[in-house]
Design a protein around this motif. Structure first.
Motif, PDB file in Angstrom:
ATOM      1  N   ASN A 296       0.827  -1.215   0.000  1.00 60.67           N
ATOM      2  CA  ASN A 296       0.000   0.000   0.000  1.00 60.67           C
ATOM      3  C   ASN A 296       0.855   1.256   0.000  1.00 60.67           C
ATOM      4  OD1 ASN A 296      -2.291  -1.583   0.045  1.00 60.67           O
ATOM      5  ND2 ASN A 296      -2.614  -1.385   2.252  1.00 60.67           N
ATOM      6  N   ARG A 297       1.891   1.266   0.831  1.00 63.94           N
ATOM      7  CA  ARG A 297       2.741   2.454   0.911  1.00 63.94           C
ATOM      8  C   ARG A 297       3.505   2.665  -0.389  1.00 63.94           C
ATOM      9  NH1 ARG A 297       2.770   7.370   1.827  1.00 63.94           N
ATOM     10  NH2 ARG A 297       4.762   8.309   2.471  1.00 63.94           N
ATOM     11  N   SER A 298       3.995   1.583  -0.960  1.00 61.20           N
ATOM     12  CA  SER A 298       4.719   1.680  -2.222  1.00 61.20           C
ATOM     13  C   SER A 298       3.823   2.244  -3.318  1.00 61.20           C
ATOM     14  CB  SER A 298       5.236   0.299  -2.630  1.00 61.20           C
ATOM     15  OG  SER A 298       5.804   0.333  -3.917  1.00 61.20           O
ATOM     16  N   GLN A 299       2.582   1.750  -3.397  1.00 57.25           N
ATOM     17  CA  GLN A 299       1.667   2.219  -4.433  1.00 57.25           C
ATOM     18  C   GLN A 299       1.353   3.703  -4.256  1.00 57.25           C
ATOM     19  OE1 GLN A 299       0.641   0.118  -7.048  1.00 57.25           O
ATOM     20  NE2 GLN A 299       0.174   2.124  -7.911  1.00 57.25           N
ATOM     21  N   THR A 300       1.181   4.142  -3.005  1.00 57.80           N
ATOM     22  CA  THR A 300       0.912   5.550  -2.744  1.00 57.80           C
ATOM     23  C   THR A 300       2.073   6.429  -3.212  1.00 57.80           C
ATOM     24  OG1 THR A 300      -0.493   5.052  -0.838  1.00 57.80           O
ATOM     25  CG2 THR A 300       0.456   7.263  -0.949  1.00 57.80           C
ATOM     26  N   LEU A 301       3.294   6.000  -2.904  1.00 55.10           N
ATOM     27  CA  LEU A 301       4.474   6.765  -3.319  1.00 55.10           C
ATOM     28  C   LEU A 301       4.604   6.798  -4.842  1.00 55.10           C
ATOM     29  CD1 LEU A 301       7.029   5.492  -0.649  1.00 55.10           C
ATOM     30  CD2 LEU A 301       6.059   7.804  -0.813  1.00 55.10           C
ATOM     31  N   VAL A 302       4.345   5.656  -5.489  1.00 57.22           N
ATOM     32  CA  VAL A 302       4.420   5.593  -6.953  1.00 57.22           C
ATOM     33  C   VAL A 302       3.378   6.508  -7.596  1.00 57.22           C
ATOM     34  CG1 VAL A 302       4.038   4.100  -8.954  1.00 57.22           C
ATOM     35  CG2 VAL A 302       5.440   3.294  -7.060  1.00 57.22           C
ATOM     36  N   ASP A 303       2.165   6.478  -7.068  1.00 52.08           N
ATOM     37  CA  ASP A 303       1.080   7.276  -7.640  1.00 52.08           C
ATOM     38  C   ASP A 303       1.348   8.775  -7.526  1.00 52.08           C
ATOM     39  OD1 ASP A 303      -0.321   5.042  -8.385  1.00 52.08           O
ATOM     40  OD2 ASP A 303      -1.634   5.029  -6.625  1.00 52.08           O
ATOM     41  N   ASN A 304       2.155   9.167  -6.542  1.00 55.67           N
ATOM     42  CA  ASN A 304       2.394  10.590  -6.309  1.00 55.67           C
ATOM     43  C   ASN A 304       3.764  11.055  -6.783  1.00 55.67           C
ATOM     44  OD1 ASN A 304       0.008  11.742  -4.630  1.00 55.67           O
ATOM     45  ND2 ASN A 304       0.427   9.759  -3.696  1.00 55.67           N
ATOM     46  N   ARG A 305       4.498  10.182  -7.457  1.00 51.45           N
ATOM     47  CA  ARG A 305       5.836  10.559  -7.874  1.00 51.45           C
ATOM     48  C   ARG A 305       5.806  11.497  -9.081  1.00 51.45           C
ATOM     49  NH1 ARG A 305       6.880   6.727 -12.319  1.00 51.45           N
ATOM     50  NH2 ARG A 305       8.916   7.296 -13.124  1.00 51.45           N
ATOM     51  N   ILE A 306       6.815  12.324  -9.185  1.00 49.79           N
ATOM     52  CA  ILE A 306       6.986  13.193 -10.346  1.00 49.79           C
ATOM     53  C   ILE A 306       8.107  12.592 -11.186  1.00 49.79           C
ATOM     54  CG2 ILE A 306       7.564  15.500 -11.158  1.00 49.79           C
ATOM     55  CD1 ILE A 306       6.558  16.574  -8.469  1.00 49.79           C
ATOM     56  N   PRO A 307       7.777  11.977 -12.324  1.00 49.11           N
ATOM     57  CA  PRO A 307       8.788  11.257 -13.105  1.00 49.11           C
ATOM     58  C   PRO A 307       9.777  12.168 -13.805  1.00 49.11           C
ATOM     59  CG  PRO A 307       6.717  11.307 -14.292  1.00 49.11           C
ATOM     60  CD  PRO A 307       6.448  11.907 -12.940  1.00 49.11           C
ATOM     61  N   GLU A 308      10.952  11.615 -14.059  1.00 44.33           N
ATOM     62  CA  GLU A 308      11.990  12.299 -14.820  1.00 44.33           C
ATOM     63  C   GLU A 308      12.258  11.473 -16.075  1.00 44.33           C
ATOM     64  OE1 GLU A 308      15.234  12.329 -12.127  1.00 44.33           O
ATOM     65  OE2 GLU A 308      14.200  13.524 -10.604  1.00 44.33           O
ATOM     66  N   ASN A 309      11.838  11.951 -17.220  1.00 39.24           N
ATOM     67  CA  ASN A 309      11.960  11.187 -18.459  1.00 39.24           C
ATOM     68  C   ASN A 309      13.085  11.741 -19.333  1.00 39.24           C
ATOM     69  OD1 ASN A 309       9.667   9.348 -18.117  1.00 39.24           O
ATOM     70  ND2 ASN A 309       8.411  11.184 -18.263  1.00 39.24           N
ATOM     71  N   VAL A 310      14.298  11.278 -19.082  1.00 37.74           N
ATOM     72  CA  VAL A 310      15.446  11.689 -19.883  1.00 37.74           C
ATOM     73  C   VAL A 310      15.742  10.566 -20.874  1.00 37.74           C
ATOM     74  CG1 VAL A 310      17.848  12.418 -19.859  1.00 37.74           C
ATOM     75  CG2 VAL A 310      16.348  13.015 -17.939  1.00 37.74           C
ATOM     76  N   VAL A 311      15.367  10.786 -22.115  1.00 38.77           N
ATOM     77  CA  VAL A 311      15.438   9.740 -23.139  1.00 38.77           C
ATOM     78  C   VAL A 311      16.885   9.423 -23.508  1.00 38.77           C
ATOM     79  CG1 VAL A 311      14.787   9.153 -25.507  1.00 38.77           C
ATOM     80  CG2 VAL A 311      13.196  10.417 -24.051  1.00 38.77           C
ATOM     81  N   VAL A 312      17.176   8.133 -23.663  1.00 41.70           N
ATOM     82  CA  VAL A 312      18.482   7.705 -24.148  1.00 41.70           C
ATOM     83  C   VAL A 312      18.676   8.277 -25.553  1.00 41.70           C
ATOM     84  CG1 VAL A 312      19.872   5.724 -24.866  1.00 41.70           C
ATOM     85  CG2 VAL A 312      18.536   5.623 -22.741  1.00 41.70           C
ATOM     86  N   GLU A 313      19.809   8.904 -25.787  1.00 41.76           N
ATOM     87  CA  GLU A 313      20.058   9.553 -27.078  1.00 41.76           C
ATOM     88  C   GLU A 313      19.897   8.563 -28.223  1.00 41.76           C
ATOM     89  OE1 GLU A 313      22.040   9.585 -24.498  1.00 41.76           O
ATOM     90  OE2 GLU A 313      22.538  11.649 -23.952  1.00 41.76           O
TER      91      GLU A 313
END
Length: 230
Positions: free
Chosen positions: A87-104
């Protein structure tokens, strides 16, 4: 080969540091919640792979599946903490702000593979929300025919059942599928599902010596083209 399955974090994008923040927060919350039951807090941090406030490569918190983390939490707390951890893991995942740095170059690689007639998919431990954020940020939806994400109560890599959305909905044999990923769990998924080819990349958290079961270990997912064209 007819299908190529890509892991997301560490494979299509450089490993997202927001996952490390989630991992550290999850461990801190666990230690606080169960502090009265944990005999040796410092030993617990080391067991999980956290030293001097950083998650170390190749450890449970760096590249383990959620069920491996949960098992470790249960051992440290000397009790079943599965429901709390999920439950705690899912809550943290749902509220995360992703960083999408694409592989060149990965966009050109995906376009080339699509033009060559390959079907492609994403198999990730991220939630569906995280995958959708990734697809919107990169405009990569056009490349993928199947998306397999992982919610808290779903099977995870390396369980071969994680690939059921592919095999239950498309006529494809395992030996016609390639998996590309940055952790030993990605490669073990290929082994467990009897996939035709497994390719490990070094753009994520996996260490080269962990990929003894991979057919190839390459610098980035861009090398997939040359391997398939051999």
């Amino acid at each position: 080969m007819k299908w190529i399955l890509f892991d997301k974090d560490g494979t299509l994008i450089y490993f997202d540091r927001s996952w490390m923040k989630i991992g550290l927060q999850l461990v801190e919350d666990f230690m606080t919640t169960y502090q009265e039951d944990i005999k040796d807090v410092e030993a617990g941090y080391v067991y999980l792979g956290i030293i001097d406030g950083e998650i170390q490569p190749g450890t449970i918190m760096a590249s383990g599946a959620l069920d491996e983390m949960v098992q470790a939490f249960c051992e440290i707390a000397n009790q079943d903490v599965t429901q709390w951890a999920q439950n705690r893991s899912q809550t943290l995942v749902d509220n995360r702000i992703p960083e999408n740095v694409v592989v060149e170059g990965i966009d050109e690689t995906l376009a080339t593979l699509k033009n060559q007639g390959y079907k492609m998919g994403i198999v990730t431990s991220d939630s569906n929300k995280g995958v959708q954020q990734f697809l919107e940020a990169t405009n990569f939806s056009q490349f993928f025919d199947v998306i397999i994400s992982t919610e808290a109560d779903a099977v995870e890599k390396p369980n071969p059942e994680v690939l059921n959305p592919l095999f239950n909905n498309y006529e494809v044999a395992p030996h016609d599928v390639t998996i590309v990923g940055d952790t030993a769990n990605d490669i073990q998924t290929g082994v467990n599902a009897n996939l035709g080819l497994s390719i490990a990349v070094l753009t994520g958290v996996g260490l080269e010596h962990e990929f003894d079961k991979a057919d190839y270990v390459v610098a980035t997912a861009n090398d997939v083209i040359s391997i398939l064209n051999q």
